[in-house]
Design a protein around this motif. Structure first.
Motif, mmCIF file in Angstrom:
data_model
loop_
_atom_site.group_PDB
_atom_site.id
_atom_site.type_symbol
_atom_site.label_atom_id
_atom_site.label_comp_id
_atom_site.label_asym_id
_atom_site.label_seq_id
_atom_site.Cartn_x
_atom_site.Cartn_y
_atom_site.Cartn_z
ATOM 1 N N LEU A 10 0.837 -1.205 0.000
ATOM 2 C CA LEU A 10 0.000 0.000 0.000
ATOM 3 C C LEU A 10 0.871 1.254 0.000
ATOM 4 O O LEU A 10 0.571 2.233 -0.699
ATOM 5 N N GLY A 11 1.958 1.229 0.773
ATOM 6 C CA GLY A 11 2.863 2.374 0.808
ATOM 7 C C GLY A 11 3.465 2.663 -0.559
ATOM 8 O O GLY A 11 3.617 3.835 -0.951
ATOM 9 N N ASP A 12 3.808 1.623 -1.314
ATOM 10 C CA ASP A 12 4.352 1.800 -2.667
ATOM 11 C C ASP A 12 3.339 2.488 -3.572
ATOM 12 O O ASP A 12 3.665 3.423 -4.320
ATOM 13 N N LEU A 13 2.099 2.007 -3.517
ATOM 14 C CA LEU A 13 1.058 2.557 -4.383
ATOM 15 C C LEU A 13 0.792 4.022 -4.047
ATOM 16 O O LEU A 13 0.568 4.844 -4.948
ATOM 17 N N MET A 14 0.855 4.377 -2.778
ATOM 18 C CA MET A 14 0.596 5.759 -2.386
ATOM 19 C C MET A 14 1.753 6.666 -2.794
ATOM 20 O O MET A 14 1.527 7.820 -3.184
ATOM 21 N N GLY A 38 -1.647 8.726 5.755
ATOM 22 C CA GLY A 38 -2.106 9.328 7.002
ATOM 23 C C GLY A 38 -2.975 10.555 6.814
ATOM 24 O O GLY A 38 -3.770 10.894 7.697
ATOM 25 N N SER A 39 -2.845 11.234 5.695
ATOM 26 C CA SER A 39 -3.671 12.410 5.444
ATOM 27 C C SER A 39 -5.117 11.992 5.188
ATOM 28 O O SER A 39 -5.414 10.809 4.975
ATOM 29 N N GLU A 40 -6.043 12.945 5.208
ATOM 30 C CA GLU A 40 -7.441 12.608 4.910
ATOM 31 C C GLU A 40 -7.560 12.035 3.505
ATOM 32 O O GLU A 40 -8.335 11.098 3.268
ATOM 33 N N GLU A 41 -6.807 12.598 2.573
ATOM 34 C CA GLU A 41 -6.803 12.060 1.220
ATOM 35 C C GLU A 41 -6.271 10.624 1.228
ATOM 36 O O GLU A 41 -6.808 9.742 0.549
ATOM 37 N N GLY A 42 -5.223 10.391 2.021
ATOM 38 C CA GLY A 42 -4.661 9.048 2.121
ATOM 39 C C GLY A 42 -5.623 8.062 2.739
ATOM 40 O O GLY A 42 -5.706 6.890 2.332
ATOM 41 N N GLN A 43 -6.379 8.511 3.741
ATOM 42 C CA GLN A 43 -7.374 7.639 4.367
ATOM 43 C C GLN A 43 -8.443 7.240 3.352
ATOM 44 O O GLN A 43 -8.854 6.071 3.289
ATOM 45 N N GLU A 44 -8.905 8.204 2.562
ATOM 46 C CA GLU A 44 -9.934 7.885 1.566
ATOM 47 C C GLU A 44 -9.383 6.972 0.472
ATOM 48 O O GLU A 44 -10.053 6.037 0.021
ATOM 49 N N PHE A 45 -8.139 7.237 0.039
ATOM 50 C CA PHE A 45 -7.540 6.412 -1.010
ATOM 51 C C PHE A 45 -7.422 4.960 -0.547
ATOM 52 O O PHE A 45 -7.800 4.026 -1.270
ATOM 53 N N GLU A 68 -15.103 10.844 -2.046
ATOM 54 C CA GLU A 68 -15.350 12.019 -2.886
ATOM 55 C C GLU A 68 -14.347 12.161 -4.024
ATOM 56 O O GLU A 68 -14.661 12.748 -5.056
ATOM 57 N N HIS A 69 -13.118 11.644 -3.857
ATOM 58 C CA HIS A 69 -12.093 11.777 -4.888
ATOM 59 C C HIS A 69 -12.304 10.733 -5.991
ATOM 60 O O HIS A 69 -12.806 9.638 -5.742
ATOM 61 N N ASP A 70 -11.881 11.102 -7.173
ATOM 62 C CA ASP A 70 -11.989 10.199 -8.325
ATOM 63 C C ASP A 70 -10.582 9.807 -8.757
ATOM 64 O O ASP A 70 -9.841 10.616 -9.312
ATOM 65 N N TRP A 71 -10.217 8.563 -8.468
ATOM 66 C CA TRP A 71 -8.925 8.048 -8.915
ATOM 67 C C TRP A 71 -9.111 7.053 -10.064
ATOM 68 O O TRP A 71 -8.284 6.178 -10.275
#
Length: 819
Positions: free
Chosen positions: A341-345, A353-360, A411-414
């Protein structure tokens, strides 16, 4: 190896009329491309006479010494057989009567859960797990058991109970009592009651069955909570397992209530149940332009789910414990997880750890869970649902299960394809589901290393650069590892090779790039390591993932060394409120002294300890919480390779040769002293002194080895003999005095080396008369290679790279693991 595993797992598909060779080729491509790996026992057991493929088991223990099939010593026997095949065990000791309570049959007093825990620990200490490593186990005790206070503190001395992780089973009622500052009863069924005879259930079952309860003690819930928190702050144990959260997601509540997990806490299991785990490699699903290759990930999850379902049938289990196979086939649990998961992020440019990271992370895990369940429903259509589905939460005629929902809105679109949970509901209504449980995020220490992942399991990357020790036919090779993704980011930023090398030198020492000004800010924002992430962010990441994991996950909430007891308490409270099923915390350096440290920290310490420095006053309340830092093993195991320094010195007993070997962090580890001919009294005395000093260096102590050597010098210096040798300051009064002088010289040279003062090319003058020289051998001179400084001291290789991660402990330098 990959073909052996692929073929023998695929062979069971003959039962369903599938082309075995075609399926085997698909499995082979899946694992040989490192897109998915099963747990280690599947690799070591598939196609062998052993044939045991599962990593984790839970065994029941009833309050019985020998008659019941799940009695104390019958379960110990079963556990020993499992450990011999490579499996780890979890136990709940909550059904054992409290220490000191009446045993009618013998008119004696009960040993209690902690006493029998020590019995189990001693037994497992003699059993190699799968013939290759020490056994891994989990002990659980409910928070309302009368012996829970003894249980909480049973690992304060970490030389005791070394083959178990321990966790307290926490109820919602207890946590609510903590919030309300209410009283809390420690209770157990009344062992004197006629209704207790033959009863082997839990406290909750006793109430339902009308078995009277005895309250042994009433105390403030917050006081008990504080005991747990302070002990966890001290050395990372006990962890907390949230019983009610686990049972709310129990897929088969009609069969049992969940009471315990496997050794690393990610797999809740019923009596005799086991689970075959595997992990898809997210680092193999990197899409173009920082995106995710969602279609490849879907294909990998689908085939991996089929693989794990086949493992349930291919597994030979342990024939001497037939309950294991019966339980496995009844629920057909599998544990699909993730690694990398760390590699993908890093690839996606998202801060862990960020809110974006939590959602991802939440979106990724929802995608994995959805396609694992979709495949399991399709397998149920083809092969049938798990046999115990009637009465389960997946019962098609009385469906209780509801689709999972995220903690944070998506909410984010990846670019992720839509998931349609209503189709899963419709499929279960029509066909049922093949597996009672589908997803688990397990520790991936071994398989993630083989797969080349930077981030193990769901953890963040622990270090951007480190040294890996490799044993090459007896030679210790030091391989410098640098994060490829970090290096690629530096290259894209236009940083030249020479500057990149300088950056990695700093990262190797600091363990992080956050303080390296030459690294662009946008790269620093993304390339965080575990120590850069706050404890709250760790917990929220765990909760975001847990929402889409029907079992649980292995993760450690790492705290900096200065973290307070209240910081740990807040993490525990937050984990419970967010719906986590368990939590493991670790305050860096709390288990053993961190020998390698940053230059800045070392200089600060030197200033604080300088003569005339103002004393640091510790308030009474804080000093009460200070715990000694121990070198924990009763005697540290000796690594295969140690660097050292050999000295020669003339003594009244003749010339002596002393070799002082160092462990990681330049700490003295052992001393060899050779004099005269072998077999002589002189040789035996010198060997005895060397052995005693070595034992002093390797024994458990809150005093670091160099300080111990200073005391050795004080004890041996000045001892007189009948034939002193030499004059003036180099006069050697006796053999022990000569030993003390050489040790003193070694310590001085060690100080010079660590202060980076240049070593003199000339030989230093010997302490003995006559000016005998003892130059430092070239092989023993310290190298200029930076030393890793990311964790505690590894008991195997001695490097300060022993970290708490994924609910267990592992070394980034040599691969040693205590999982």
């Amino acid at each position: 190896m990959f073909w052996r595993v692929a073929y023998h797992i695929a062979a069971v598909e003959e039962n369903w009329g599938t082309d075995v060779m075609e399926r085997a080729r698909g499995f082979y491509q899946l694992i040989s491309s490192k897109a998915f790996f099963p747990n280690s026992p599947t690799f070591t057991g598939a196609g062998t006479l052993l044939g045991q493929l599962a990593a984790c088991f839970v065994l029941p223990i009833s309050d019985d010494m020998g008659r019941a099939t799940n009695g104390i010593f019958q379960t110990l026997r079963d556990a020993a057989l499992i450990q011999q095949t490579g499996g780890g065990n979890g136990f709940s000791f909550s059904r054992l009567r409290p220490k000191g309570s009446l045993v009618k049959s013998s008119a004696g007093q009960a040993t209690g859960p902690v006493g029998f825990l020590r019995v189990y620990d001693n037994a497992f200490g003699e059993i190699a797990q799968g013939g290759t490593r020490r056994g891994a186990n989990m002990a659980v005790l409910r928070v309302d058991h009368p012996d829970v206070e003894d249980f909480i503190s049973c690992k304060t001395n970490e030389n005791q109970i070394t083959n178990f992780n321990i966790s307290v089973g926490i109820t919602d009622a207890f946590m609510k009592a903590v919030e309300e500052d209410a009283d809390w009863d420690l209770r157990f069924p009344d062992v004197r009651s006629p209704k207790y005879k033959g009863f082997t259930g839990t406290v909750d079952q006793a109430e339902a069955a009308g078995v009277p309860l005895t309250i042994y003690k009433t105390l403030r819930a917050r006081a008990l909570f504080q005991q747990i928190v302070e002990q966890a702050h001290h050395n990372g144990e006990p962890g907390m397992l949230f019983l009610d959260a686990a049972n709310r997601a129990n897929p088969v509540p009609h069969l049992y209530a969940l009471e315990a997990t496997n050794p690393c806490g990610e797999q809740w299991l019923g009596p005799y149940e086991n689970c075959c785990l595997g992990s898809v490699n997210l680092a193999q699903s990197l899409g173009p332009d920082g995106g995710v290759d969602w279609e490849k990930l879907r294909q990998d999850v689908v085939l991996s789910t089929i693989f794990l379902d086949d493992v349930v049938d291919a597994n030979q289990y342990v024939p001497a414990v037939p309950q294991l196979k019966e339980a496995a086939l009844r629920a057909r649990r599998i544990g699909m997880g993730i690694m990398g998961l760390g590699d993908l992020m890093y690839h996606a440019g998202i801060r862990y750890g960020s809110e974006e990271g939590q959602e991802f992370a939440s979106q990724v895990m929802e995608f994995v869970r959805y396609h694992a369940m979709k495949t399991s429903v399709e397998l149920a259509q083809q092969r049938g649902a798990f046999p115990a589905i009637k009465g389960s939460i997946y019962d098609p005629e009385a469906l209780v299960w509801q689709p999972p929902t995220p903690i944070l809105p998506h909410e984010h679109d990846w670019g992720r394809p839509q998931v349609h949970w209503d189709e899963i509901v419709a499929g279960i209504h029509q066909y049922g589901i093949r597996n009672a449980a589908q997803t688990t995020i397990a520790p991936t220490g071994t398989i993630a290393t083989v797969a080349g992942c930077e981030g193990y399991g769901c953890e963040p990357v622990f270090a951007l650069a480190y040294i890996r020790h490799v044993n090459d036919n007896g030679k210790d090779l030091q391989l410098t590892y640098a994060s490829p993704l970090f290096e690629q980011a530096l290259e894209r930023a236009g940083i030249d090779p020479e500057t990149r090398d300088e950056i990695f030198d700093v990262v190797m020492r600091e363990g992080s790039c956050q303080q390296v000004e030459r690294v662009p800010q946008d790269i620093r924002k993304v390339f965080v390591v575990s120590a850069d992430i706050s404890a709250e962010e760790h917990v929220r990441m765990q909760a975001a993932l847990q929402a889409f994991v029907d079992n649980s996950l292995s993760k450690t909430i790492n705290f900096p060394p200065e973290a307070s007891v209240e910081d740990v308490a807040n993490a525990y409270r937050l984990a419970w409120k967010l719906g986590c099923k368990g939590i493991t915390v670790y305050v860096t350096g709390s288990r053993e002294k961190v020998v390698l440290e940053t230059h800045a920290t070392a200089q600060t310490k030197q200033k604080d300890e300088a003569p005339g420095a103002a004393p640091v006053l510790v308030p009474p309340a804080a000093s009460d919480q200070v715990q000694p830092e121990l070198w924990h093993e009763s005697k540290k195991p000796r690594p295969r390779f140690l660097a050292g320094f050999t000295y020669s010195v003339e003594t009244p007993l003749g010339k002596a040769f002393m070799t002082i070997n160092e462990n990681g962090g330049h700490q003295p580890f052992e001393i060899f002293i050779n004099t005269s001919k072998a077999g002589s009294d002189t040789a035996s005395v010198s060997e005895a002194i060397g052995r005693l000093i070595s034992y002093i260096l390797r024994m458990a102590s809150p005093i670091e080895p160099t300080k111990r050597l200073e005391e050795v010098i004080r004890q041996l210096s000045g001892i007189g003999g009948g034939r002193p040798l030499g004059f003036g300051p180099h006069r050697v009064r006796s053999f022990p005095d000569g030993v003390a002088q050489v040790v003193e010289e070694y310590l001085q040279q060690r100080t010079d080396r660590l202060q980076n003062e240049p070593l003199e090319a000339e030989s230093t003058e010997a302490h003995a008369a006559g000016g005998h020289d003892h130059p430092i051998p070239e092989a023993a001179r310290p190298t200029a290679q930076p030393m890793l400084q990311i964790g505690d001291l590894c008991p195997e290789c001695g490097e300060a790279s022993f970290v708490n991660e994924e609910g267990c402990r592992k070394c980034y330098s040599c691969g040693y693991s205590e999982c």
